[in-house]
Scaffold this motif. Structure first.
Motif, short mmCIF file in Angstrom:
data_model
loop_
_atom_site.label_atom_id
_atom_site.label_comp_id
_atom_site.label_asym_id
_atom_site.label_seq_id
_atom_site.Cartn_x
_atom_site.Cartn_y
_atom_site.Cartn_z
N ALA A 112 46.97 38.27 48.68
CA ALA A 112 45.82 38.12 47.97
C ALA A 112 44.74 37.22 48.64
O ALA A 112 43.64 37.24 48.60
N ALA A 113 45.31 36.12 49.00
CA ALA A 113 44.42 35.18 50.00
C ALA A 113 43.79 35.67 50.92
O ALA A 113 42.47 35.63 51.13
N THR A 114 44.23 36.59 51.77
CA THR A 114 43.68 37.46 52.88
C THR A 114 42.59 38.53 52.34
O THR A 114 41.48 38.53 52.82
N ALA A 115 43.12 39.01 51.18
CA ALA A 115 42.09 40.01 50.50
C ALA A 115 40.76 39.10 49.96
O ALA A 115 39.60 39.61 50.37
N ILE A 116 41.04 37.86 49.37
CA ILE A 116 39.61 37.30 49.12
C ILE A 116 38.85 36.77 50.11
O ILE A 116 37.70 36.64 50.11
N ALA A 117 39.60 36.22 51.42
CA ALA A 117 39.05 35.78 52.54
C ALA A 117 37.97 36.89 53.45
O ALA A 117 36.91 36.53 53.49
#
Length: 316
Positions: A34-39
């Motif tokens: 999720a953090a990678t997708a948001i980034a």
């Protein structure tokens, strides 16, 4: 092997490591994804935005629609980028907190560390007690014994030949001065008077004056630290200067100190041969325990060939 496995199964840290492995393979993987997708979401939005194309002469309506779509796209990208600036670090902090909680040293490790440190401090204090006892027995006690014998001789001479007692009086005065100097040196080794009266800067300057190696002192302290911190810093400097003279063959030593936030930072740097090792009985291990006892940190950098830098950070 069986005994090792039995021991590992009985340790709480083993089960914490297993819990971290399970979390890392499930929830933490989803959190990282999720953090990678948001980034990368702003870049994906930019690639997905397509402005409407005008066919023929459709007038100013298509221009207005394109401008509105472009503005909304820019706002969406900015909103997602702003969210990423906050959410991605929060995800990293959460991941780190879980890792520290499950993989960090537990209470049993802290207890073992404190117990080991306390045992080393007790040993160091016992060694110091024996040194003081030996110095008193071999030094000041012998001086006072000689003084007592001389005073008895003076008493005998005063009854029979008063003039012969004059040299004995001078001898007794010299013995008294020697005994006093011996006691002062002993007290200075325990806790110097100048440290109590004038503070760390004056005490370090006194050490520098008595050092056989030239010492440059640069202590910038706005006020006096607590007495325990002051005493610890003093003995760290004293041991470092003694090691520089005895073991490092140094020609110059620099002692610097400052207040860094809420910590007193003191560094002792010499230009000697380096290679200082706390395990070789130079007193550095005892200094580390003394520093740890007041919540400080002592670090040593001494590569072969020098220079040697001893740094201590103590809570103000």
């Amino acid at each position: 092997m069986v005994a090792w496995l039995r021991t590992r199964h009985a340790e709480p840290v083993t089960w914490r490591e297993l819990a971290y492995l399970v979390l890392h393979g499930t929830l933490l993987v989803l959190l990282d994804a999720a953090a990678t997708a948001i980034a990368f979401a702003p870049l994906l939005l930019l690639g997905a935005v397509s402005l409407p194309r005008s066919e023929g002469d459709t007038g100013s309506l298509d221009v207005a629609v394109a401008a509105a779509v472009a503005a909304l796209a820019v706002l969406a990208v900015l909103a997602v980028a702003l969210a990423a600036l906050y959410l991605v670090p929060l995800a990293a902090l959460a991941h780190g907190a879980v890792a520290r909680q499950l993989l960090g040293p537990g209470a049993e490790a802290a207890v073992r560390t404190l117990t080991s440190s306390r045992a080393r401090l007790v040993d160091a204090f016992e060694v110091e007690r024996r040194r003081i006892e030996r110095d008193l027995h071999d030094g000041a006690q012998q001086r006072l014994l000689e003084l007592g014998i001389t005073l008895v001789a003076i008493e005998l001479e005063l009854d029979e030949a008063p003039e012969a007692a004059r040299p004995l009086v001078r001898k007794a005065a010299g013995q008294a001065r020697s005994a006093l100097a011996e006691l002062r040196e002993l007290v200075r080794g325990i806790h110097p008077r100048v440290l109590t009266d004038l503070g760390l800067a004056a005490a370090v300057a006194d050490l520098a004056d008595r050092s056989v190696v030239p010492v440059r002192v640069a202590l910038d302290l706005p006020r006096r630290p607590p007495s325990t911190v002051e005493s610890t810093a003093y003995f760290v400097v004293a041991e470092a200067l003694a090691n520089a003279a005895r073991h490092a063959d140094a020609t110059t030593v620099t002692v610097s100190g400052r207040l860094d936030g809420d910590r007193l930072v003191v560094e002792v740097r010499d230009d000697g041969g380096g290679g200082a090792d706390p395990g070789r009985g130079t007193g550095l291990a005892g200094l580390a325990d003394r520093t740890d006892a007041v919540g400080g940190v002592l670090t040593l950098a001494s590569p072969p060939g020098g220079p040697t830098v001893l740094r201590v950070e103590l809570p103000w």
